[in-house]
Design a protein around this motif. Structure first.
Motif, PDB file in Angstrom:
ATOM      1  N   SER A 115       0.839  -1.200   0.000  1.00 29.28           N
ATOM      2  CA  SER A 115       0.000   0.000   0.000  1.00 29.28           C
ATOM      3  C   SER A 115       0.875   1.251   0.000  1.00 29.28           C
ATOM      4  O   SER A 115       2.089   1.179   0.156  1.00 29.28           O
ATOM      5  N   LYS A 146       8.997   2.922  -5.857  1.00 29.73           N
ATOM      6  CA  LYS A 146      10.020   1.943  -6.247  1.00 29.73           C
ATOM      7  C   LYS A 146      10.198   0.848  -5.195  1.00 29.73           C
ATOM      8  O   LYS A 146      10.397  -0.311  -5.526  1.00 29.73           O
ATOM      9  N   THR A 147      10.125   1.251  -3.904  1.00 27.77           N
ATOM     10  CA  THR A 147      10.304   0.248  -2.855  1.00 27.77           C
ATOM     11  C   THR A 147       9.228  -0.823  -2.941  1.00 27.77           C
ATOM     12  O   THR A 147       9.522  -2.016  -2.935  1.00 27.77           O
ATOM     13  N   GLN A 148       7.956  -0.377  -3.035  1.00 28.60           N
ATOM     14  CA  GLN A 148       6.865  -1.344  -3.105  1.00 28.60           C
ATOM     15  C   GLN A 148       6.978  -2.197  -4.370  1.00 28.60           C
ATOM     16  O   GLN A 148       6.775  -3.408  -4.336  1.00 28.60           O
ATOM     17  N   THR A 183       9.627  -2.958  -6.088  1.00 29.25           N
ATOM     18  CA  THR A 183      10.738  -3.913  -5.986  1.00 29.25           C
ATOM     19  C   THR A 183      10.319  -5.128  -5.163  1.00 29.25           C
ATOM     20  O   THR A 183      10.646  -6.265  -5.495  1.00 29.25           O
ATOM     21  N   LYS A 184       9.559  -4.870  -4.088  1.00 32.12           N
ATOM     22  CA  LYS A 184       9.075  -5.995  -3.272  1.00 32.12           C
ATOM     23  C   LYS A 184       8.106  -6.874  -4.068  1.00 32.12           C
ATOM     24  O   LYS A 184       8.168  -8.097  -3.997  1.00 32.12           O
ATOM     25  N   ARG A 198       8.016  -7.209  -7.270  1.00 32.68           N
ATOM     26  CA  ARG A 198       8.761  -7.927  -8.298  1.00 32.68           C
ATOM     27  C   ARG A 198       9.381  -9.201  -7.713  1.00 32.68           C
ATOM     28  O   ARG A 198       9.398 -10.249  -8.356  1.00 32.68           O
ATOM     29  N   SER A 199       9.860  -9.097  -6.482  1.00 35.72           N
ATOM     30  CA  SER A 199      10.481 -10.269  -5.871  1.00 35.72           C
ATOM     31  C   SER A 199       9.459 -11.354  -5.556  1.00 35.72           C
ATOM     32  O   SER A 199       9.777 -12.530  -5.560  1.00 35.72           O
ATOM     33  N   LEU A 253      12.088   0.048 -13.447  1.00 39.96           N
ATOM     34  CA  LEU A 253      12.671  -1.100 -12.748  1.00 39.96           C
ATOM     35  C   LEU A 253      12.759  -2.311 -13.682  1.00 39.96           C
ATOM     36  O   LEU A 253      13.107  -3.408 -13.259  1.00 39.96           O
TER      37      LEU A 253
END
Lengths: 390, 305
Positions: free
Chosen positions: A202, A211-213, A215-216, A218-219, A244
């Protein structure tokens, strides 16, 4: 002594005049209100819908107005998409403008606040775009000419699972009623149809960095990402996902039907599949509405604006009926007339209200090709089963 | 979490931190000399972004991406730096200089006033909708060992680094820099030694504001341009300056980078809820004030600007 008397007199005169002027005007023209974001990041939603309300009132007055003789006045108030501003807007509309009915508010969050007020004051309200499932549960004065998220979420979840065949979806939603409501609705039916929400991230309204969300997400590697938000955030999300290097398909909601997304996000919209308003069969009334609207404002209406046009017309028709029958504009009588709407031939299609004030409706599915949405079909959900209408 | 994801978060944090550092320099320079926090700094950043946007769009016209757009971008940056420098000097002259002998609270309040005037003025003049600052180059990301880097991120790191080194050299090696250091140490004595203190202070505001303009433009590429863009970024950069040791140039750089990385890692690795992202910076601020009020690099270097 003389001087102070004079001052007192002057003050009295100044205050008395506008009161007289207002009193005289009021009985002549009944007022209706509009509340929506007219400034700020989301101003486009408010402006487009307000255009519709203005157009409907203008056309109604050109046909003679109420009972062929009384023109209606539209009063627009800016909510900036914020509940507190919406409350002061309804305060003004209700007590100072003495409106008979309200078109709006545009946003779900504002509608929750304003809805409580209109329910207490006994003013009928027709939101063109407040989609949260619980909005109409506020009370019997709250209506909407937009599909409830209940249906939108259901269609989204079943379509993603059964037609697109996704098993896993990641979600990036905003902490507001609209976004969270859609996320919960979609995930409930997606899970019921055998899917899994692998990750739900969220953000706060107004955030610019996702970007942080992302990246998470994407993982966690879901097959697709569902982003039920407004255009400003969705444009940021799509652009940063591309930065990204993410090539996961994006899924979205009716907020994506606002054309502003293509100005903000450009090509990054390519391939997005979203649930939006069901397409009306190319009815002459719809074509005429789009033509009138476009020639007057220089831009086309979005789906909410189309709903606002129908909502305003339903309200005006109800006022007309009530006045013809009783010779006045009783708020309760107008509300009852709106509720009694039967098979109203609106530009967005045939309109009927359910018992709770919800629009009885269908949903459309779209896929964006570069920057052009293409229609995939009309759907609804009956007893948990996805049904394609055409 | 895989190694690749770790480095991805690190990269995101470093670029965020690079921008904080760039802006923190402005706070730290002014504080070093005047012992006063220029709360209008973030709004000068916003003004710089708007100027950059207008100049860039005007220069670019409808040209496709290419050498010209990159030249236009840097020209816009130079113009924006110059105009912002003038703006900074003007603000100092009008709102701070007359209060130099007043209580320490007076210029601080004046700065908050200037901040509101700038952001509300911009909202009134340009509206409150975000405007897109188009990339002057192809921003297609590059993948290095599963870590994705955009040309924009490289630009941020490169520009921040160049600006910081240039500033450090300027302060350490030039006559003006020496005058700044002297003014910072002891204003009356510097004046007696023939340093034109007014000029030094004007220069400080000019440099700080020019750096803010660069920061504003770099942020705008990613986050768009809008009237309130300086508020939160300015506050974060201020925290970065305090964390590094306010008044200390190396400290501002270090504090900025550290804060950017902490914010990203706080959410991504330490599991702090996303909604609390902004509280990380201020939590760190309180912690530093309690444990080491002079800042992390506060005592390591005596040199101040």
């Amino acid at each position: 002594m003389k001087k102070s008397l004079f001052v007192l007199l002057a003050v009295l005169v100044v205050f008395a005049f506008p009161a007289v002027a207002q009193g005289g005007k009021e009985s002549a023209s009944p007022k209706i209100g509009f509340i929506g974001p007219m400034t700020g990041d989301n101003a486009n939603y408010g402006v487009l819908s307000n255009n519709s309300a203005m157009l409907a009132v203008e056309q109604f007055n050109a046909r003679g107005g109420i009972d062929g003789k009384i023109p209606v006045v539209l009063v627009t108030e800016d909510s900036e998409g914020v509940a507190e501003k919406g409350l002061s807007a309804i305060e003004k509309l209700s007590s100072s403008d003495k409106i008979v009915g309200l078109v709006g508010p545009v946003f779900t969050g504002v509608s929750f606040a304003v809805g409580e007020r209109v329910q207490n004051e006994g003013i009928v309200m027709l939101s063109p775009s407040a989609t949260h499932a619980d909005i109409t549960n506020i009370g019997d004065y709250v209506f909407r000419t937009v599909v409830s998220d209940g249906l939108q979420g259901e269609v989204a979840g079943t379509y993603f699972a059964n037609v697109l065949g996704y098993k896993t979806i990641g979600v990036l939603y905003a902490k507001n009623d609209y976004s969270q409501g859609l996320y919960e609705g979609m995930s409930a039916s997606f899970v019921a149809n055998g899917g899994t929400i692998t990750i739900a991230e969220s953000f706060n309204v107004g955030d610019k960095d996702f970007k942080t969300q992302l990246t998470k997400i994407r993982s966690a590697n879901p097959q697709a990402i569902y982003i039920p938000n407004y255009t400003a955030e969705m444009a940021q999300i799509l652009e940063q996902a591309s930065q990204l290097g993410m090539r996961i398909p994006f899924l979205s909601c009716d907020g994506f039907s606002n054309p502003d997304i293509y100005n903000l996000a450009g090509d990054f919209t390519d391939g997005v599949i979203y649930v939006g308003p069901a397409k009306v069969k190319e009815s002459p009334s719809f074509a005429k509405f789009v033509a009138d609207y476009t020639s007057k404002y220089g831009v086309g209406p979005d789906s909410f604006a189309t709903n606002a046009f129908d909502g305003t017309n339903i309200l005006l028709a109800a006022m007309d009926k009530v006045y013809k029958a009783t010779g006045k504009f009783d708020r309760k009588a107008v509300r009852d007339e709106v509720a009694a709407t039967k098979d109203y031939a609106g530009v967005s299609g045939t309109i009927n209200f359910a018992e709770n004030g919800d629009l009885i409706a269908y949903q459309g599915l779209y896929k964006v090709n570069k920057i052009t949405p293409e229609y995939l079909g009309t759907f609804t959900v009956v007893d948990g089963q996805l049904v394609q209408i055409d | 979490m895989g190694i690749a994801e770790f480095f991805q978060h690190l990269m995101n944090g470093l670029t965020l931190g690079g921008i904080y550092a760039l802006i923190a320099l402005g706070y730290t320079m002014v504080y070093g000399i005047l012992k006063f926090i220029n709360f209008a700094h973030g709004d000068v950043l916003m003004a710089g972004a708007f100027i950059g946007l207008f100049v860039f769009d005007w220069l670019r016209g409808s040209a496709p991406l290419g050498a010209w757009t990159i030249i236009a971008f840097f020209l816009a940056m130079v113009v924006s730096m110059a105009v912002s420098a003038l703006l900074g000097m003007f603000i100092e002259r009008v709102a701070y200089k007359p209060l130099r002998t007043a209580t320490r609270l007076a210029p601080l309040l004046s700065a908050i006033g200037v901040s509101f005037i700038l952001s509300n003025g911009a909202a009134w003049a340009f509206g409150t909708r975000s405007r897109k600052f188009n990339y002057p180059f192809d921003n297609t990301p590059i993948t290095i060992a599963q870590v994705v880097i955009t040309p924009h991120q490289i630009l941020i790191l490169a520009v921040s680094l160049v600006m910081m080194i240039a500033l450090k050299l300027f302060v350490d090696r030039t006559r003006m820099g020496k005058a700044m250091r002297a003014t910072s140490l002891d204003q009356p004595t510097a004046m007696l030694m023939g340093v034109n203190v007014n000029k030094v202070i004007s220069m400080t505001f000019a440099i700080g504001s020019a750096l803010a303009a660069v920061g504003g433009i770099l942020i705008a590429l990613d986050f768009k341009v809008y009237a309130s863009m300086g508020t939160m970024t300015g506050l974060k950069a201020f925290v970065a300056a305090v964390v590094g040791g306010i008044g200390n140039i190396s400290g501002a750089m270090f504090g900025g980078i550290l804060l950017g990385v902490l914010e990203t890692f706080g959410v991504a690795i330490f599991g702090i809820p996303t909604g609390l992202k902004d509280t990380i910076a201020f939590g760190v601020l309180i912690l530093i004030l309690l444990i080491r009020p002079e800042g992390l690099l506060g005592k390591v270097e005596k040199e101040k600007v």
